[in-house]
Scaffold this active site. Structure first.
Site, PDB file in Angstrom:
ATOM      1  N   GLU A 168     -11.530  -2.654  -3.765  1.00 37.06           N
ATOM      2  CA  GLU A 168     -10.400  -1.796  -4.160  1.00 37.06           C
ATOM      3  C   GLU A 168     -10.150  -1.903  -5.671  1.00 37.06           C
ATOM      4  O   GLU A 168      -9.369  -2.723  -6.134  1.00 37.06           O
ATOM      5  CB  GLU A 168      -9.159  -2.196  -3.373  1.00 37.06           C
ATOM      6  CG  GLU A 168      -9.343  -2.249  -1.863  1.00 37.06           C
ATOM      7  CD  GLU A 168      -8.327  -3.144  -1.179  1.00 37.06           C
ATOM      8  OE1 GLU A 168      -7.110  -2.963  -1.416  1.00 37.06           O
ATOM      9  OE2 GLU A 168      -8.731  -4.034  -0.422  1.00 37.06           O
TER      10      GLU A 168
ATOM     11  N   HIS B   4      -9.791   2.482  -0.147  1.00 33.68           N
ATOM     12  CA  HIS B   4      -9.845   1.251   0.651  1.00 33.68           C
ATOM     13  C   HIS B   4     -11.038   1.248   1.623  1.00 33.68           C
ATOM     14  O   HIS B   4     -10.936   0.773   2.750  1.00 33.68           O
ATOM     15  CB  HIS B   4      -8.541   1.100   1.450  1.00 33.68           C
ATOM     16  CG  HIS B   4      -8.174  -0.311   1.770  1.00 33.68           C
ATOM     17  ND1 HIS B   4      -8.924  -1.121   2.572  1.00 33.68           N
ATOM     18  CD2 HIS B   4      -7.126  -1.071   1.379  1.00 33.68           C
ATOM     19  CE1 HIS B   4      -8.364  -2.300   2.697  1.00 33.68           C
ATOM     20  NE2 HIS B   4      -7.273  -2.303   1.975  1.00 33.68           N
TER      21      HIS B   4
ATOM     22  N   HIS C 245       0.805  -1.240   0.000  1.00 27.33           N
ATOM     23  CA  HIS C 245       0.000   0.000   0.000  1.00 27.33           C
ATOM     24  C   HIS C 245       0.829   1.276   0.000  1.00 27.33           C
ATOM     25  O   HIS C 245       0.541   2.213   0.748  1.00 27.33           O
ATOM     26  CB  HIS C 245      -0.953  -0.020   1.186  1.00 27.33           C
ATOM     27  CG  HIS C 245      -2.093  -0.991   1.028  1.00 27.33           C
ATOM     28  ND1 HIS C 245      -2.494  -1.482  -0.184  1.00 27.33           N
ATOM     29  CD2 HIS C 245      -2.901  -1.570   1.943  1.00 27.33           C
ATOM     30  CE1 HIS C 245      -3.510  -2.312  -0.029  1.00 27.33           C
ATOM     31  NE2 HIS C 245      -3.787  -2.383   1.270  1.00 27.33           N
TER      32      HIS C 245
HETATM   33  C1  G6D Z   1      -4.410  -7.178   5.073  1.00 25.23           C
HETATM   34  O1  G6D Z   1      -4.155  -8.817   3.326  1.00 25.23           O
HETATM   35  C2  G6D Z   1      -4.925  -7.670   3.729  1.00 25.23           C
HETATM   36  C3  G6D Z   1      -4.812  -6.588   2.675  1.00 25.23           C
HETATM   37  O2  G6D Z   1      -5.400  -7.029   1.461  1.00 25.23           O
HETATM   38  C4  G6D Z   1      -5.522  -5.323   3.167  1.00 25.23           C
HETATM   39  O3  G6D Z   1      -5.411  -4.311   2.197  1.00 25.23           O
HETATM   40  C5  G6D Z   1      -4.890  -4.889   4.486  1.00 25.23           C
HETATM   41  O4  G6D Z   1      -5.021  -5.922   5.454  1.00 25.23           O
HETATM   42  C6  G6D Z   1      -5.572  -3.629   5.026  1.00 25.23           C
HETATM   43  O5  G6D Z   1      -3.031  -7.021   5.002  1.00 25.23           O
END
Ligand code: G6D
Length: 350
Positions: free
Chosen positions: A312, A179, A105
């Site tokens: 997303e 998100h 991210h």
């Molecule tokens: C966890 O694996 C999930 C991700 O896909 C998500 O974006 C994140 O939490 C907030 O890592």
């Protein structure tokens, strides 16, 4: 429309401000200048009750760290970058590994934790907000000075549109998303296992055990990942399936079919709320909150697994051996331009 100051984030001596955008029927959003975080999407049910259909932290200070990226703009690149490295123009880029062996991210200081400048505008048909941020060359390991302009728009048709624009003075990587975690029951009355979901997709992007793309696309037909005919999210989520085991539920990217404007539909029959999603993004990551954090929600309790689904829309995440990196390359001077529309309606009123 109203603007109110919420709290002062002493970490950066910056003002965190909450903004409200509403149409004439009371539908709309509340968001922060911090990470463009959407704290509320306020939607009527079949009786006209307007409730929040996204997860929201009770204490707004939690958004300073935002452990689950609630409502946040994610960038420069959403998802995981395998092993925190990839190649761009034969140059090896290396990133902070904030997601185990991967970068996640946009890194530990990604766009989710940045203050956006906000300008609000309104006319008789819609109200909008321009969120802008200047990401310096080398920020979180990404080349190029990147100008980011994201527009939140609310109109009279109970549509919420996010438009993403960016331009860089060097070749770089960009893959933006939002998100927000949706639960159409409103104010987290129940989990999302009884929500019906339709996804216009024939192929899942296979993940390896580090949750990054392998490069293989898996045909979804007759698998738990097939949502081409709407079904309850809970129907297959706990089936014995190697990909479900990796994500401990749905936590995967689907490649969206080009055919058909409607890309996703989420339905909660009891409230009558329907959310249709339209986008020009090539894929969508669906995450059913399989790893909830322990921060209290504004509905007065801690989140449970499957309390909501993050939708997303984005380019395919960057996997091992530069898999899918090509989708996130933004050439010097070219414009990154993506759009996602969330259209809310009432079942059987359609
Ligand atoms: C966890 O694996 C999930 C991700 O896909 C998500 O974006 C994140 O939490 C907030 O890592």
């Amino acid at each position: 429309m109203c603007i109110e100051k919420v709290f002062i984030n002493m970490r950066e001596n910056s003002e965190i401000i909450s903004f409200s955008l509403r149409n004439s029927k009371g539908f709309g959003i509340d968001f922060l200048n911090l990470g463009g975080v959407i704290t509320d999407i306020l939607v009527p049910d079949k009786k006209g009750n307007i409730e929040n259909v996204v997860l929201k932290y009770e204490d707004l200070e939690t958004y300073v760290t935002n452990p689950s990226y609630y409502g946040a703009i994610v960038g420069r690149t959403a998802g995981r970058i395998a092993n925190g490295t990839t190649k761009l123009n034969d140059e090896v880029l290396t990133f902070n590994k904030n997601y185990g062996v991967n970068q996640g991210h946009g890194g530990p200081n990604g766009f989710t934790f940045k203050i956006f400048n906000v300008e609000v505008h309104e006319n008789e048909n819609e109200v909008s907000a321009l969120l802008s941020y200047f990401s310096k060359d080398g920020e979180e390991g990404y080349p190029g000075n990147l100008k980011v302009n994201i527009i939140y728009t609310i109109n009279e048709n109970n549509e919420f549109k996010i438009t993403y624009k960016a331009v860089s003075d060097k070749d770089t990587l960009v893959n933006l998303t939002n998100h927000s975690y949706f639960n159409l029951s409103g104010n987290c009355k129940e989990d999302i296992l009884n929500h019906y979901l339709y996804v216009n997709s024939d192929f899942l992007i296979e993940l390896n055990n580090n949750q990054v793309p392998t490069g293989r696309l898996l045909y979804v037909e007759n698998t738990p990942f097939d949502f081409n005919i709407a079904k309850k999210i809970g129907r297959d989520i706990d089936r014995d399936d190697p990909q479900l085991a990796i994500g401990q539920g749905y936590d995967h990217p689907w490649m969206l079919n080009n055919e058909g404007d409607l890309k996703l539909r989420l339905v909660h029959k009891e409230s009558g709320r329907v959310m249709d999603v339209y986008t020009n993004q090539k894929s969508v990551v669906l995450y059913t909150l399989n790893f909830p954090d322990d921060k209290v929600l504004d509905c007065g309790r801690k989140p449970n697994r499957r309390d909501a689904i993050a939708i997303e829309t984005q380019n395919p995440p960057i996997g091992e051996d530069n898999i899918f990196t090509k989708y996130s390359i933004l050439r010097k001077g070219e414009e990154y331009s993506k759009e996602t529309i969330y259209k809310f309606s009432i079942l059987n009123e359609k």
